[in-house]
Design a protein around this motif. Structure first.
Motif, PDB file in Angstrom:
ATOM      1  N   UNK A  29     -20.237 -50.100 -84.674  1.00 45.01           N
ATOM      2  CA  UNK A  29     -18.946 -49.415 -84.672  1.00 45.01           C
ATOM      3  C   UNK A  29     -18.484 -49.034 -83.268  1.00 45.01           C
ATOM      4  N   UNK A  30     -19.367 -49.167 -82.273  1.00 48.76           N
ATOM      5  CA  UNK A  30     -19.053 -48.661 -80.935  1.00 48.76           C
ATOM      6  C   UNK A  30     -17.846 -49.369 -80.321  1.00 48.76           C
ATOM      7  N   UNK A  31     -17.704 -50.678 -80.586  1.00 43.93           N
ATOM      8  CA  UNK A  31     -16.535 -51.394 -80.061  1.00 43.93           C
ATOM      9  C   UNK A  31     -15.242 -50.863 -80.645  1.00 43.93           C
TER      10      UNK A  31
ATOM     11  N   UNK B  38     -24.929 -47.401 -75.253  1.00 43.39           N
ATOM     12  CA  UNK B  38     -25.477 -48.699 -74.886  1.00 43.39           C
ATOM     13  C   UNK B  38     -24.405 -49.790 -74.827  1.00 43.39           C
ATOM     14  N   UNK B  39     -23.696 -49.986 -75.925  1.00 41.64           N
ATOM     15  CA  UNK B  39     -22.732 -51.081 -75.986  1.00 41.64           C
ATOM     16  C   UNK B  39     -21.495 -50.804 -75.133  1.00 41.64           C
TER      17      UNK B  39
ATOM     18  N   UNK C 219      -7.047 -53.554 -90.180  1.00 38.79           N
ATOM     19  CA  UNK C 219      -7.710 -52.965 -89.010  1.00 38.79           C
ATOM     20  C   UNK C 219      -9.165 -52.645 -89.352  1.00 38.79           C
ATOM     21  N   UNK C 220     -10.025 -53.642 -89.374  1.00 38.40           N
ATOM     22  CA  UNK C 220     -11.420 -53.425 -89.780  1.00 38.40           C
ATOM     23  C   UNK C 220     -12.238 -52.711 -88.706  1.00 38.40           C
ATOM     24  N   UNK C 221     -13.300 -52.060 -89.152  1.00 38.64           N
ATOM     25  CA  UNK C 221     -14.256 -51.452 -88.216  1.00 38.64           C
ATOM     26  C   UNK C 221     -14.947 -52.550 -87.404  1.00 38.64           C
ATOM     27  N   UNK C 222     -15.340 -53.626 -88.072  1.00 40.06           N
ATOM     28  CA  UNK C 222     -15.910 -54.794 -87.402  1.00 40.06           C
ATOM     29  C   UNK C 222     -15.037 -55.995 -87.739  1.00 40.06           C
ATOM     30  N   UNK C 223     -14.517 -56.609 -86.694  1.00 38.01           N
ATOM     31  CA  UNK C 223     -13.654 -57.780 -86.878  1.00 38.01           C
ATOM     32  C   UNK C 223     -14.536 -59.028 -86.917  1.00 38.01           C
TER      33      UNK C 223
ATOM     34  N   UNK D 242     -13.411 -61.845 -74.422  1.00 36.94           N
ATOM     35  CA  UNK D 242     -12.427 -61.238 -73.544  1.00 36.94           C
ATOM     36  C   UNK D 242     -11.755 -60.083 -74.275  1.00 36.94           C
ATOM     37  N   UNK D 243     -11.209 -59.137 -73.494  1.00 38.08           N
ATOM     38  CA  UNK D 243     -10.434 -58.035 -74.062  1.00 38.08           C
ATOM     39  C   UNK D 243     -11.218 -57.204 -75.058  1.00 38.08           C
ATOM     40  N   UNK D 244     -10.592 -56.928 -76.201  1.00 32.11           N
ATOM     41  CA  UNK D 244     -11.229 -56.057 -77.190  1.00 32.11           C
ATOM     42  C   UNK D 244     -12.443 -56.707 -77.832  1.00 32.11           C
ATOM     43  N   UNK D 245     -12.540 -58.040 -77.749  1.00 32.64           N
ATOM     44  CA  UNK D 245     -13.714 -58.713 -78.300  1.00 32.64           C
ATOM     45  C   UNK D 245     -14.995 -58.348 -77.547  1.00 32.64           C
ATOM     46  N   UNK D 246     -14.862 -57.915 -76.283  1.00 30.83           N
ATOM     47  CA  UNK D 246     -16.046 -57.548 -75.502  1.00 30.83           C
ATOM     48  C   UNK D 246     -16.754 -56.360 -76.152  1.00 30.83           C
ATOM     49  N   UNK D 247     -15.976 -55.323 -76.513  1.00 28.35           N
ATOM     50  CA  UNK D 247     -16.582 -54.149 -77.147  1.00 28.35           C
ATOM     51  C   UNK D 247     -17.220 -54.479 -78.479  1.00 28.35           C
ATOM     52  N   UNK D 248     -16.504 -55.257 -79.305  1.00 29.26           N
ATOM     53  CA  UNK D 248     -17.051 -55.667 -80.602  1.00 29.26           C
ATOM     54  C   UNK D 248     -18.318 -56.495 -80.413  1.00 29.26           C
TER      55      UNK D 248
END
Length: 517
Positions: free
Chosen positions: A64-66, A116-117, A253-257, A388-394
């Motif tokens: 969930x951190x992303x 960590x993430x 808007x999922x918690x994990x995409x 890239x972008x928001x995918x990095x956090x996920x």
């Protein structure tokens, strides 16, 4: 936006410092459990929840951190996690009851999972794409060295101070990290601030991952599926996991995409990270147990034995990052890491009960440290370099969760396999204890004469001789069982090598093509 000059290095030091807080605390507490038991009046089963509570809450928050970083802003979430982790560390050390300690370990684990993430995501954005291998190598210093040096630090603190100080040492580090975050890390926009919260997704994820982690932590002690407790938790974990995946595929808007799994290298990289976690945490778990239970080392001695291997990893990480920057294929480096780790396991197979310390284990542990540096950096680079972008956090959250779960699975499997092999080898070796075996009768006679020479009567000397022989039998049984564990782990790493070559790789740049999947 990539940072430049001294600011890039200060950001790097800051995120490594913060991630070390979380990673060291995964193992630092283990050596202090006997003192915590005595001080808080807990049983062994009860005090085990001090470790289990941290592991469960940590794994629950990782995926969930992303999403949390996207919703509240990566810098804000990172700073919040550091502050909460530091405050929880103080209250862990100040705990006056076991329930109080477990509560604050849960809070510590929840904050640590965010550290960590988010730290890795901030680091990847602070470095330019062509230097992502070196950035991953620097982050790997904490990820690999943290669990390794945790027992060393914990053993020293436990022997020279008292157990609360294993938590209090986090306070100055957390305060300094908080200052550096406020001063040097740039704020990121909170893109998801006004979006609806997928509460059902959060609940289902927490139940699924929490139950799975509890099964892995407690399964062997509860005799796995012979226990109703484990069966029920397993069922809940499977059902919740299926419902969670279905839910995330339906909401806007999922918690994990899960669309991130369209990147083939990332998907395969999660599995290889899982294997890396199995080897990293599994070997860190089994080696101290071998040294302390079979060879009679203290916690501090065992920790110091692991230190040179950790230093070897530290010195190798920048070199591995430079090799990646110079377009050496990550698959080649990771293959070398798997082969070196296999060599370490084969060396551990041939030890006897005569192994005495540093001289016996120094080079095998150096080899292990070299292998880990060659594994962590290339495997992580292959997994996240497309993002890239928001995918990095996920991606960093899911990848770190895979590594943590790999460690949990590894420890659970190793513990179960070890107990089965101990029973097997004991049944085999005990067949040799009979009056028709010349080796047995000779050794038995030597023990009897030795005890009689100390003034014991014949009956007492005979009983003590059998006890001494049984002790030797148990040590040999355990040593053979540990050898079997290292055989299995080594072979498992060896057969994973072909998986690396399923990931696409552009040799001309050393990086994945930006849109490849």
């Amino acid at each position: 936006m990539a940072e430049k000059g001294i600011r890039k290095w200060i950001v790097t030091i800051t995120v490594i410092m913060a991630s070390l807080l979380e990673l060291i605390d995964t193992t630092i507490v283990n050596v202090s459990l006997p003192d915590i038991m005595g001080n808080l009046g807990a049983t062994l089963d009860e005090v085990g929840w001090v470790v289990t509570a941290y592991a469960i809450s940590n794994v629950v928050i990782l995926p969930m951190s992303g999403w949390l970083g996207e919703r509240f802003g990566r810098k804000n979430y990172f700073l919040f996690s550091i502050i909460v982790f530091t405050i929880a560390s103080f209250f862990c050390g100040h705990a006056t009851s076991l329930n109080e300690l477990i509560l604050f370990r849960i809070i510590q684990g929840l904050a640590g999972g965010g550290l960590l993430s988010t730290a890795q995501a901030i680091l990847l954005e602070a470095w330019p794409p062509e230097e992502i291998g070196l950035a991953t190598a620097l982050f790997g210093l904490g990820a690999v060295v943290g669990p390794t040096v945790g027992p060393t630090i914990g053993g020293y603190i436990n022997d020279h101070f008292s157990w609360p100080w294993i938590f209090y040492v986090n306070i100055p580090v957390g305060a300094l990290a908080s200052f550096l975050v406020v001063t040097f890390i740039r704020p990121t926009p909170a893109h998801g601030k006004n979006r609806p919260v997928d509460w059902w997704g959060i609940v289902l994820l927490a139940i699924a991952v929490g139950c799975l982690q509890t099964v892995l932590e407690k399964g062997e002690r509860e005799d796995w599926f012979a226990s109703t407790f484990i069966v029920v938790l397993t069922f809940i974990s499977i059902v919740s996991g299926i419902l969670f995946i279905w839910r995330e595929m339906q909401v806007a808007d999922p918690v994990i995409d899960f669309r991130i799994l369209r990147y083939r290298s990332f998907t395969i990289g999660m599995f290889t990270s899982f294997i890396l976690g199995l080897g990293l945490y599994g070997s860190v778990f089994v080696f101290p147990v071998l040294c302390q239970n079979i060879l009679g080392f203290t916690a501090e001695q065992t920790g110091l034995l692991l230190l040179p291997g950790g230093l070897a990893t530290i010195f190798m990480m920048p070199w591995v990052g430079a090799m990646l920057k110079n377009n050496v294929p990550a698959q080649f480096l990771a293959t070398g890491g798997f082969l070196i780790f296999f060599l370490f396991c084969m060396q551990m197979v041939h030890y006897t009960t005569q192994a005495s310390g540093t001289a016996d284990f120094f080079w095998p542990l150096i080899i292990r440290g070299l292998g880990m540096s060659l594994l962590f950096v290339p495997i992580t680079t292959l997994a996240v370099q497309e993002l890239r972008g928001k995918d990095i956090g996920q991606g960093t959250g899911l990848n770190n969760m895979a590594r943590q779960l790999g460690g949990s699975f590894g420890i659970a499997l190793i513990t179960t396999f070890l107990n089965r092999r101990i029973a097997f080898h004991r049944n085999r070796l005990i067949e040799n204890i009979n009056p028709y075996n010349n080796a047995f009768t000779e050794r038995y006679g030597l023990f009897v004469h030795g005890f009689q020479a100390r003034g014991y009567d014949a009956s007492t000397a005979s009983r003590m001789a059998y006890q001494a022989l049984d002790g030797q039998l148990m040590r040999q049984t355990a040593l053979l069982s540990y050898a079997d564990v290292f055989w299995i782990v080594g072979l498992f790493f060896l057969v994973m090598i072909p998986l690396l070559y399923l990931q696409k790789f552009n040799r001309s740049t050393g990086m994945m093509p930006a849109g490849a999947h």
